[in-house]
Design a protein around this motif. Structure first.
Motif, PDB file in Angstrom:
ATOM      1  N   HIS A 127      56.843  22.559  38.065  1.00 17.12           N
ATOM      2  CA  HIS A 127      57.822  23.472  38.658  1.00 17.12           C
ATOM      3  C   HIS A 127      58.923  23.824  37.659  1.00 17.12           C
ATOM      4  N   LEU A 128      59.346  22.874  36.854  1.00 17.16           N
ATOM      5  CA  LEU A 128      60.366  23.158  35.838  1.00 17.16           C
ATOM      6  C   LEU A 128      59.851  24.149  34.794  1.00 17.16           C
ATOM      7  N   LEU A 129      58.589  24.011  34.410  1.00 16.01           N
ATOM      8  CA  LEU A 129      58.006  24.973  33.468  1.00 16.01           C
ATOM      9  C   LEU A 129      57.907  26.366  34.088  1.00 16.01           C
ATOM     10  N   LYS A 130      57.544  26.412  35.370  1.00 17.07           N
ATOM     11  CA  LYS A 130      57.491  27.701  36.058  1.00 17.07           C
ATOM     12  C   LYS A 130      58.878  28.332  36.135  1.00 17.07           C
ATOM     13  N   LEU A 131      59.893  27.512  36.398  1.00 14.59           N
ATOM     14  CA  LEU A 131      61.260  28.016  36.461  1.00 14.59           C
ATOM     15  C   LEU A 131      61.711  28.519  35.091  1.00 14.59           C
ATOM     16  N   TYR A 132      61.293  27.832  34.043  1.00 12.59           N
ATOM     17  CA  TYR A 132      61.632  28.271  32.690  1.00 12.59           C
ATOM     18  C   TYR A 132      61.010  29.635  32.383  1.00 12.59           C
ATOM     19  N   SER A 133      59.780  29.839  32.837  1.00 14.36           N
ATOM     20  CA  SER A 133      59.103  31.106  32.552  1.00 14.36           C
ATOM     21  C   SER A 133      59.509  32.220  33.515  1.00 14.36           C
ATOM     22  N   ASP A 134      60.013  31.853  34.688  1.00 15.04           N
ATOM     23  CA  ASP A 134      60.439  32.839  35.684  1.00 15.04           C
ATOM     24  C   ASP A 134      61.718  32.328  36.334  1.00 15.04           C
ATOM     25  N   ARG A 135      62.851  32.839  35.902  1.00 13.45           N
ATOM     26  CA  ARG A 135      64.154  32.350  36.371  1.00 13.45           C
ATOM     27  C   ARG A 135      64.337  32.493  37.871  1.00 13.45           C
ATOM     28  N   SER A 136      63.539  33.323  38.519  1.00 12.66           N
ATOM     29  CA  SER A 136      63.666  33.509  39.964  1.00 12.66           C
ATOM     30  C   SER A 136      62.637  32.682  40.745  1.00 12.66           C
TER      31      SER A 136
END
Length: 122
Positions: free
Chosen positions: A40-49
């Motif tokens: 989830h942190l990697l996904k947040l890094y790639s997509d701030r929203s």
């Protein structure tokens, strides 16, 4: 979009599910599969929203769905990094759940500290 026998890697499961084999653990409240907090942190890094509710779900870290320790501290770090798209209701639930957890352990002073972070002062 491949069949089960054609998968080449397991899903990024939470640590407590890693040794359980290559399967997707479905979430009871919405049909979203459980993923590791690092995913989830990697996904947040790639997509701030990226949706923060999935990231802050306690089951992405521990099998105890009522253990909000890491979720609350992670949210405070994300807030310091200017992530603010967690709904006020989710933020309130996170605060009150962690405060209740602390109070049940006899740490009422820390529960008060957590409640001082409540978004709705009233």
């Amino acid at each position: 979009n491949t069949s089960e026998c054609e998968k080449y890697a397991c899903c990024p499961l939470p640590p407590y599910l890693e040794d359980s084999g290559c399967f997707i653990e479905e979430d009871d409240n919405g049909g979203r599969p459980l993923r590791d907090v690092c995913f989830h942190l990697l996904k947040l890094y790639s997509d701030r929203s990226y949706e923060l509710d999935q990231l802050l779900d306690p089951r992405s870290v521990t099998s105890d769905a009522l253990d909000f320790r890491l979720s609350w501290h992670l949210w405070e770090v994300l807030r310091a990094l200017n992530y603010s798209h967690l709904s006020q209701q989710s933020w309130g639930v996170l605060n009150t759940s962690y405060a209740a957890q602390l109070e049940s352990e006899g740490l009422w002073e820390w529960a008060v500290f957590v409640m001082l972070h409540e978004p709705d002062a009233q």
